[in-house]
Structure formats: structure tokens, C-alpha cells
Design a protein around this motif. Structure first.
Motif, PDB file in Angstrom:
ATOM      1  N   ASP A 165       0.820  -1.211   0.000  1.00  0.00           N
ATOM      2  CA  ASP A 165       0.000   0.000   0.000  1.00  0.00           C
ATOM      3  C   ASP A 165       0.855   1.263   0.000  1.00  0.00           C
ATOM      4  O   ASP A 165       0.548   2.229   0.701  1.00  0.00           O
ATOM      5  CB  ASP A 165      -0.932  -0.003   1.215  1.00  0.00           C
ATOM      6  CG  ASP A 165      -0.168  -0.009   2.537  1.00  0.00           C
ATOM      7  OD1 ASP A 165       1.048  -0.320   2.528  1.00  0.00           O
ATOM      8  OD2 ASP A 165      -0.770   0.315   3.571  1.00  0.00           O
ATOM      9  N   VAL A 166       1.929   1.248  -0.783  1.00  0.00           N
ATOM     10  CA  VAL A 166       2.880   2.361  -0.716  1.00  0.00           C
ATOM     11  C   VAL A 166       2.222   3.699  -1.035  1.00  0.00           C
ATOM     12  O   VAL A 166       2.559   4.729  -0.447  1.00  0.00           O
ATOM     13  CB  VAL A 166       4.088   2.103  -1.643  1.00  0.00           C
ATOM     14  CG1 VAL A 166       3.686   2.084  -3.109  1.00  0.00           C
ATOM     15  CG2 VAL A 166       5.176   3.144  -1.401  1.00  0.00           C
ATOM     16  N   GLU A 167       1.250   3.702  -1.955  1.00  0.00           N
ATOM     17  CA  GLU A 167       0.577   4.958  -2.298  1.00  0.00           C
ATOM     18  C   GLU A 167      -0.157   5.524  -1.081  1.00  0.00           C
ATOM     19  O   GLU A 167      -0.104   6.736  -0.814  1.00  0.00           O
ATOM     20  CB  GLU A 167      -0.417   4.745  -3.450  1.00  0.00           C
ATOM     21  CG  GLU A 167       0.201   4.190  -4.715  1.00  0.00           C
ATOM     22  CD  GLU A 167       0.219   2.664  -4.741  1.00  0.00           C
ATOM     23  OE1 GLU A 167       0.548   2.107  -5.803  1.00  0.00           O
ATOM     24  OE2 GLU A 167      -0.087   2.022  -3.701  1.00  0.00           O
ATOM     25  N   MET A 168      -0.840   4.668  -0.350  1.00  0.00           N
ATOM     26  CA  MET A 168      -1.558   5.100   0.837  1.00  0.00           C
ATOM     27  C   MET A 168      -0.594   5.583   1.917  1.00  0.00           C
ATOM     28  O   MET A 168      -0.892   6.525   2.663  1.00  0.00           O
ATOM     29  CB  MET A 168      -2.435   3.971   1.374  1.00  0.00           C
ATOM     30  CG  MET A 168      -3.512   3.498   0.413  1.00  0.00           C
ATOM     31  SD  MET A 168      -4.611   4.818  -0.125  1.00  0.00           S
ATOM     32  CE  MET A 168      -5.296   5.355   1.429  1.00  0.00           C
ATOM     33  N   PRO A 175       1.205  14.306   2.971  1.00  0.00           N
ATOM     34  CA  PRO A 175       0.017  14.844   2.286  1.00  0.00           C
ATOM     35  C   PRO A 175       0.383  16.025   1.390  1.00  0.00           C
ATOM     36  O   PRO A 175       1.111  16.930   1.809  1.00  0.00           O
ATOM     37  CB  PRO A 175      -0.896  15.267   3.441  1.00  0.00           C
ATOM     38  CG  PRO A 175      -0.007  15.376   4.643  1.00  0.00           C
ATOM     39  CD  PRO A 175       1.080  14.381   4.445  1.00  0.00           C
ATOM     40  N   GLY A 176      -0.118  15.979   0.158  1.00  0.00           N
ATOM     41  CA  GLY A 176       0.132  17.058  -0.789  1.00  0.00           C
ATOM     42  C   GLY A 176       1.411  16.925  -1.576  1.00  0.00           C
ATOM     43  O   GLY A 176       1.636  17.691  -2.534  1.00  0.00           O
ATOM     44  N   VAL A 177       2.270  15.979  -1.224  1.00  0.00           N
ATOM     45  CA  VAL A 177       3.542  15.796  -1.934  1.00  0.00           C
ATOM     46  C   VAL A 177       3.303  15.043  -3.242  1.00  0.00           C
ATOM     47  O   VAL A 177       2.520  14.095  -3.298  1.00  0.00           O
ATOM     48  CB  VAL A 177       4.555  15.048  -1.048  1.00  0.00           C
ATOM     49  CG1 VAL A 177       5.774  14.615  -1.853  1.00  0.00           C
ATOM     50  CG2 VAL A 177       4.984  15.928   0.121  1.00  0.00           C
ATOM     51  N   SER A 206      -6.964  14.243  -2.564  1.00  0.00           N
ATOM     52  CA  SER A 206      -5.840  14.911  -1.896  1.00  0.00           C
ATOM     53  C   SER A 206      -5.323  16.119  -2.673  1.00  0.00           C
ATOM     54  O   SER A 206      -4.608  16.949  -2.119  1.00  0.00           O
ATOM     55  CB  SER A 206      -4.687  13.926  -1.705  1.00  0.00           C
ATOM     56  OG  SER A 206      -3.991  13.709  -2.931  1.00  0.00           O
ATOM     57  N   LYS A 207      -5.655  16.187  -3.974  1.00  0.00           N
ATOM     58  CA  LYS A 207      -5.189  17.252  -4.871  1.00  0.00           C
ATOM     59  C   LYS A 207      -3.675  17.211  -5.104  1.00  0.00           C
ATOM     60  O   LYS A 207      -3.097  18.166  -5.626  1.00  0.00           O
ATOM     61  CB  LYS A 207      -5.575  18.641  -4.352  1.00  0.00           C
ATOM     62  CG  LYS A 207      -7.068  18.826  -4.091  1.00  0.00           C
ATOM     63  CD  LYS A 207      -7.887  18.611  -5.335  1.00  0.00           C
ATOM     64  CE  LYS A 207      -9.376  18.842  -5.077  1.00  0.00           C
ATOM     65  NZ  LYS A 207     -10.203  18.504  -6.260  1.00  0.00           N
TER      66      LYS A 207
END
Length: 458
Positions: A165-168, A175-177, A206-207
Motif C-alpha cells: 500500500d505504498v501509495e496510501m 500529504p500534498g507531496v 488529496s489534490k
């Protein structure tokens, strides 16, 4: 399907976005959310790496690399090498703050080579960690990355399951990176596809900037095809893709094992399924049909394999040929044929896009792209070549430009493959594999029934 419950420190929505073409909207420039920006780039803005200037500024551009393998640091097997492109794009600003790979010795070896070279300034402060968790526990505020580049094997990502789950994890810790994630997004079982769409929803919400490495979209030839279609207000009527790999050069046993690689359509043909979607639009997944030539059929024998296929369970051996057709939501028709038939080293790949009066044919996109264009009023094809084009650099350059550019330039590049878009390509490749397996099973059932009928009559 019911999504598996994520761990408590990664609370998330299980809502799956609608994926039908009737709901299609263009991705915005940052690869999250939606806008009316068209998903293409002016071909003249795609310049070779040696003609590009370093991104201006004096501040450090911190990057985390996840994966110390060939895709990140290059090999003799192909042109991929993300670190090389980051070095050329960012120059002295590049600071790789962490290299994450469970194979610590391999990571240290590639890092040492970088420190022994002229790009030492980017790597002299790099620390090696087995996991992203280890890095986070040991990082300081000055180590916070501007971008996380994920080049780990696809079987270790693309899900919401711990350890894969590396993306999570990135969304949680940073956050935001911005993220860059290699393709295919996963190679797990088909039942996990919905988890990938869950990740896509979280990334979109998350944008954060997120680009997936379907680099063929960044080819000058591909963007010229897009421009011809747009400028002439064409409606694509058909896409015809063919991918012939040089199987003799594929010496990795896992590639020949469907239980490890998910098969050649999911793992290798994904690029051409993606290009087909890029031109044809959304696919009606229920329309996908496919047939395969299997290893144990008379025509399926290969004489120059570099691996011992007897080490793979018979049910996990890959097909030699897969041929698929489908309908796009627009009404257009798509087809894709993947063959493992060539010997030597060079592959043979083509994509045709047909519209009223027009034929656009992309040839040899991996090595020396050529575009053949036939227009109304002319029975002859015009051939256009694209020397020194580097889509790997273009996708990285594009990503960094978007991370750096706060003010939107209407003519600036945008993310051409979002995570959600990559999920749809992944879904199509699995639909093709499943359709070919259904047709194979149906054939075996008919053969068995016929044999039993003959036996009963004697």
C-alpha cells in the motif's frame, strides 16, 4: 466486491468512482480533480534532454526514490533510468534524501556508483532504508520530499493491504507531496482492482500531483497524432494495436509465470492498451472478447526460450498469442494482439488510429518512432520521423514543471496519465486476460464433451 478494511491509521473512503465513458471528464493539469483542459501537449514543447535547461532556482528539490532496480537506475536491457532524467532536469538542485529498497546491499551499490560520479551532489546525503516507515521514523524536517518516485515492482503496490500500500503510505506521511508511480499500477489478482480505484479516489481527493509512467503518451509522434485529430475535429472510429515481443531475450522466469507477473497482457501489453484508450476513449468492459494460443497447443511451441518453463506449473504458463477486440463507449472498435514469437532482441510494435479519411500509424515507438499519415485526397502515406525523442525525459520534465509552476500557463504541459486513468488501463488488461481464459476454457469443455460423446458411441 467488499473492500478489505484498511488499518486504523489509514482511514479511507471505500467509494469507487464511476468508470464509464459517459461520465468521462478531462484530468486537470496536476493529475487530480477534473477540469476542461485537453489531455495533450504541443509537440514542439517536447524537447530532447540535451536541449533542455535546468529548472531555475537555488533551493534544494528533495526527492525520495522507492526502488533501487533497473527502472530507477538503468540497465543494458532498455532506455529506462529515472534518476538520470531527474539529474538532467534539476541539476544541482536535486537532492535524493532517501533510497528505499528492502535489498539494502543493492541500494548501497547503486548509490555508491552515483557518489563516484559527477552527480555526487545529489546523492552524498542520501540515506538507505528498507521501508518508507523506517525513513519517516528517522527523517528531519529538512528531509521532507517535494516528490516521491515509486519504481518498486508492481506486485508490491496498488492495493490498500499492509505491505502493498505504498501509495496510501505516501498520502498518509506526506500529504500534498507529488508522486510519480510506475506502470502497471499493480499485478495482483483481478479481485484487487477495486482497491486500486479506491487509491485513485484518495489521490484525487488529496489534490496531490500524481503521474503514472505511461511514457508513450509523451512521445512527440503520439502528441502529433493527437494534434491532427483535434485540429481536424476527427472522431476516432477504430484503434488497431500490435505488440510482438522478442521472447528469446526474456530470461526472467517470473515473466513467464502468470502467478508472478499477471501475464503478458497485464505486465507488458499494458502500454498499448493504454495508448488505445488514449485515442479511443473509455472502453465498454463488458464488450471485451479475446482468444489465446496456449503453450500446450500445436502452434504454441517456442524453440529458443531462455528459461526452463518446466519450473512453472502448467496452469501458470503464459499464452504465446492473445488477440482481443472491444467496443469503446463512443461506438468505435478497438483491437489488440500480443505475440511472443520473435527471437533476437528487437521488438515490433505498431498502433493504428483510423478516422473518416485519415489513417495514423505509429511504428517502432520504443526505439525509433515513425508516424505514417494518410489524409483525404491523397492515397499515399507521409512518413514523419522523430530523432532524439525521449518520452522518459518528457514525462519527468513535465512532472517537475507542474510541481514547480504555481501560476497556470494555458499552454503549459499537464499530467497525461493520472492514477485513475491508469486504473482504467489496468482494468482493460485484466478484462482481456479473463476473456482469453474464458474462451480457452470453453474450447476445452467442447473438446472434452466431444471426446466423451465419441467414447459413449463406441
Amino acid at each position: 466486491m467488499a473492500s478489505r478494511r484498511p488499518s486504523s491509521n489509514l482511514e479511507m473512503t471505500s467509494t469507487i468512482p464511476n468508470r464509464r465513458g459517459s461520465e468521462r471528464r478531462g484530468s486537470d493539469r496536476r493529475g487530480s480533480g477534473f477540469s476542461s483542459r485537453r489531455p495533450s501537449i504541443d509537440p514542439s514543447r517536447l524537447i530532447p534532454m540535451d536541449k533542455a535547461s535546468h529548472v531555475g532556482g537555488t533551493d534544494d528539490f528533495n526527492v525520495v526514490f522507492i526502488g533501487a532496480g533497473n527502472i530507477m537506475f538503468g540497465s543494458d536491457e532498455g532506455p529506462w533510468n529515472h534518476s538520470f532524467r531527474f539529474e538532467h532536469k534539476l541539476g544541482l538542485r536535486l537532492k535524493v534524501v532517501a533510497l528505499i529498497d528492502p535489498a539494502i546491499e543493492r541500494a548501497r551499490a547503486v548509490l555508491q556508483k552515483k557518489c563516484d560520479s559527477f552527480v555526487v551532489s545529489a546523492y552524498q546525503g542520501t540515506r538507505v532504508f528498507k521501508t518508507l516507515d523506517d525513513f519517516v521514523k528517522n527523517m528531519s524536517s529538512k528531509d521532507r520530499p517535494r516528490a516521491v518516485i515509486v519504481g518498486s515492482p508492481p506486485m508490491f503496490r496498488g492495493t490498500i493491504q499492509p505491505g502493498r500500500d505504498v501509495e496510501m503510505q505516501i498520502l498518509k506521511y506526506f500529504p500534498g507531496v507529488a508522486m510519480f508511480i510506475e506502470k502497471p499500477i499493480a499485478t495482483g489478482p483481478k479481485a484487487e482492482i477495486e482497491q486500486a480505484f479506491t487509491i485513485a479516489k484518495r489521490i484525487s481527493d488529496s489534490k496531490a500531483v500524481c503521474s503514472v509512467g505511461y511514457m508513450l503518451r509523451y512521445l512527440k509522434a503520439v502528441q502529433m497524432m493527437k494534434r491532427i485529430i483535434e485540429e481536424n475535429d476527427l472522431t476516432v472510429m477504430a484503434t488497431i494495436a500490435r505488440y510482438a515481443c522478442a521472447y528469446e531475450a526474456i530470461a526472467k522466469l517470473d515473466w513467464w509465470d502468470k502467478s508472478k507477473s499477471a501475464g503478458p497482457i497485464v505486465e507488458q501489453g499494458t502500454h498499448f492498451c493504454d495508448l488505445s484508450r488514449y485515442f479511443g476513449g473509455e472502453v465498454d468492459i463488458s464488450s471485451v472478447t479475446a482468444h489465446s494460443l496456449e503453450w500446450d497447443e500445436n502452434a504454441g511451441h517456442l524453440s529458443k526460450m531462455s528459461v526452463d518453463e518446466s519450473q512453472i506449473a502448467p496452469e501458470n504458463r503464459i499464452p504465446r498469442v492473445t488477440a482481443a477486440t472491444w467496443k469503446y463507449d463512443s461506438g468505435a472498435v478497438g483491437s489488440f494482439t500480443h505475440v511472443a514469437t520473435l527471437q533476437g532482441h528487437n521488438y515490433s510494435c505498431e498502433l493504428e488510429v483510423h478516422a473518416d479519411g485519415y489513417s495514423l500509424k505509429l511504428v517502432n515507438p520504443y526505439v525509433q518512432p515513425m508516424l505514417y499519415v494518410r489524409k483525404p485526397g491523397d492515397d499515399h502515406e507521409q512518413m514523419i520521423t522523430f530523432p532524439d525523442d525521449d518520452p522518459f525525459f518528457s514525462e519527468i520534465s513535465n512532472l517537475i514543471d507542474i510541481i514547480e509552476d504555481i501560476e497556470e500557463d494555458p499552454e503549459a504541459a499537464q499530467i497525461l496519465s493520472t492514477y485513475e486513468d491508469a486504473c482504467k488501463t489496468y482494468e482493460l488488461t485484466w478484462a482481456i486476460r479473463e476473456a482469453s481464459e474464458r474462451s480457452r476454457d470453453a474450447k476445452l469443455a467442447r473438446s472434452k464433451a466431444a471426446a466423451e460423446a465419441v467414447k459413449e458411441s463406441t
